[in-house]
Motif scaffolding. Structure first.
Motif, PDB file in Angstrom:
ATOM      1  N   LEU A   1       1.029  -1.393  -0.051  1.00 34.16           N
ATOM      2  CA  LEU A   1       0.321  -0.019  -0.050  1.00 34.16           C
ATOM      3  C   LEU A   1       0.054   0.831   0.730  1.00 34.16           C
ATOM      4  O   LEU A   1       0.788   2.563  -0.725  1.00 34.16           O
ATOM      5  CB  LEU A   1      -0.992  -0.175   0.956  1.00 34.16           C
ATOM      6  N   ALA A   2       1.894   1.536   0.567  1.00 33.27           N
ATOM      7  CA  ALA A   2       2.269   2.221   0.374  1.00 33.27           C
ATOM      8  C   ALA A   2       3.724   2.985  -0.307  1.00 33.27           C
ATOM      9  O   ALA A   2       3.491   3.893  -0.763  1.00 33.27           O
ATOM     10  CB  ALA A   2       3.620   2.421   2.275  1.00 33.27           C
ATOM     11  N   ALA A   3       4.408   1.304  -0.868  1.00 29.97           N
ATOM     12  CA  ALA A   3       4.827   2.007  -2.439  1.00 29.97           C
ATOM     13  C   ALA A   3       3.212   2.112  -3.508  1.00 29.97           C
ATOM     14  O   ALA A   3       3.559   2.821  -3.947  1.00 29.97           O
ATOM     15  CB  ALA A   3       4.915   0.721  -2.582  1.00 29.97           C
ATOM     16  N   LEU A   4       2.633   1.811  -3.473  1.00 27.05           N
ATOM     17  CA  LEU A   4       1.708   2.007  -4.549  1.00 27.05           C
ATOM     18  C   LEU A   4       1.155   4.592  -3.906  1.00 27.05           C
ATOM     19  O   LEU A   4       0.541   4.778  -5.636  1.00 27.05           O
ATOM     20  CB  LEU A   4       0.186   1.247  -4.195  1.00 27.05           C
ATOM     21  N   GLN A   5       0.722   3.974  -2.733  1.00 25.96           N
ATOM     22  CA  GLN A   5       0.822   5.347  -3.026  1.00 25.96           C
ATOM     23  C   GLN A   5       1.901   6.276  -3.149  1.00 25.96           C
ATOM     24  O   GLN A   5       0.881   7.295  -3.712  1.00 25.96           O
ATOM     25  CB  GLN A   5       0.420   5.532  -1.292  1.00 25.96           C
ATOM     26  N   SER A   6       2.389   5.794  -2.983  1.00 26.78           N
ATOM     27  CA  SER A   6       3.711   6.744  -3.151  1.00 26.78           C
ATOM     28  C   SER A   6       3.583   7.631  -4.369  1.00 26.78           C
ATOM     29  O   SER A   6       4.522   7.852  -5.319  1.00 26.78           O
ATOM     30  CB  SER A   6       5.321   5.914  -2.872  1.00 26.78           C
ATOM     31  N   ALA A   7       3.558   6.055  -5.442  1.00 31.12           N
ATOM     32  CA  ALA A   7       3.366   6.661  -7.273  1.00 31.12           C
ATOM     33  C   ALA A   7       2.761   7.565  -7.696  1.00 31.12           C
ATOM     34  O   ALA A   7       1.899   7.840  -8.333  1.00 31.12           O
ATOM     35  CB  ALA A   7       3.218   4.782  -7.839  1.00 31.12           C
ATOM     36  N   CYS A   8       1.559   7.604  -6.438  1.00 30.68           N
ATOM     37  CA  CYS A   8      -0.040   8.337  -6.973  1.00 30.68           C
ATOM     38  C   CYS A   8       0.198   9.537  -6.525  1.00 30.68           C
ATOM     39  O   CYS A   8       0.935  10.255  -5.494  1.00 30.68           O
ATOM     40  CB  CYS A   8      -1.220   7.942  -5.977  1.00 30.68           C
ATOM     41  N   PRO A   9      -0.635  11.217  -7.366  1.00 27.55           N
ATOM     42  CA  PRO A   9      -0.330  11.809  -6.967  1.00 27.55           C
ATOM     43  C   PRO A   9      -1.041  12.368  -5.607  1.00 27.55           C
ATOM     44  O   PRO A   9      -0.987  14.096  -5.598  1.00 27.55           O
ATOM     45  CB  PRO A   9      -1.557  12.705  -8.508  1.00 27.55           C
TER      46      PRO A   9
END
Length: 157
Positions: free
Chosen positions: A33-41
């Motif tokens: 989740l943290a990795a995915l959120q870091s890719a989002c705007p």
């Protein structure tokens, strides 16, 4: 049939879909989740795809955290179970990982959990990685969760 073309023999997921969740955990979900959120705007923003979503075990943890959450799996029975769990919080498609039915540059992040061993020969895996790159937006992130320590005694490597 797509299963024959794009992977080695599969479990009988049509039969196991109804009990699959009783035996599957979600290792690494917080880190993913943290990795995915870091890719989002921004918080609550972005489009995320899970390739090999199965019954949506990981997706239920990520629902509501992104503008768009999508999943694809080769097995229709697994996808049907995921649809029941997530309702309209996510979109689902049935199909192979090597032929993702989305336009180029669609997702901020793509992830896959415990599935790459199903993609068969190296050539099929290369096509899978090419498809992930195609549907990712420029600068997007791909997260691959494959094995975690508790699986090692069972040779899940």
């Amino acid at each position: 049939m797509a299963e024959e073309k794009f992977g080695r023999e599969f479990e009988d997921y049509d039969s196991s879909a109804q009990v699959y969740d009783n035996y599957r955990q979600t290792p690494g979900k917080d880190q993913i989740l943290a990795a995915l959120q870091s890719a989002c705007p921004g918080e609550g923003k972005g489009a995320v795809l899970e390739v090999g979503c199965g019954t949506g075990n990981y997706m239920v943890h990520f629902a509501g955290k992104f503008e768009r959450l999508a999943g694809i799996d080769l097995n229709g029975a697994m996808v049907e179970k995921a649809k029941v769990k997530l309702g309209d919080q996510a979109e689902f498609k049935v199909g192979p990982a090597q032929s993702l039915p989305w336009e180029d540059n669609t997702f901020d992040a793509v992830y896959g959990c415990q599935t790459i061993h199903h993609y068969g020969e190296d050539a099929n895996r290369i096509v899978f990685f090419q498809e992930v790159a195609r549907v990712l937006k420029p600068g997007g992130k791909f997260v691959l969760n494959y094995t975690e320590p508790s699986q090692l005694p069972f040779n899940w490597t």
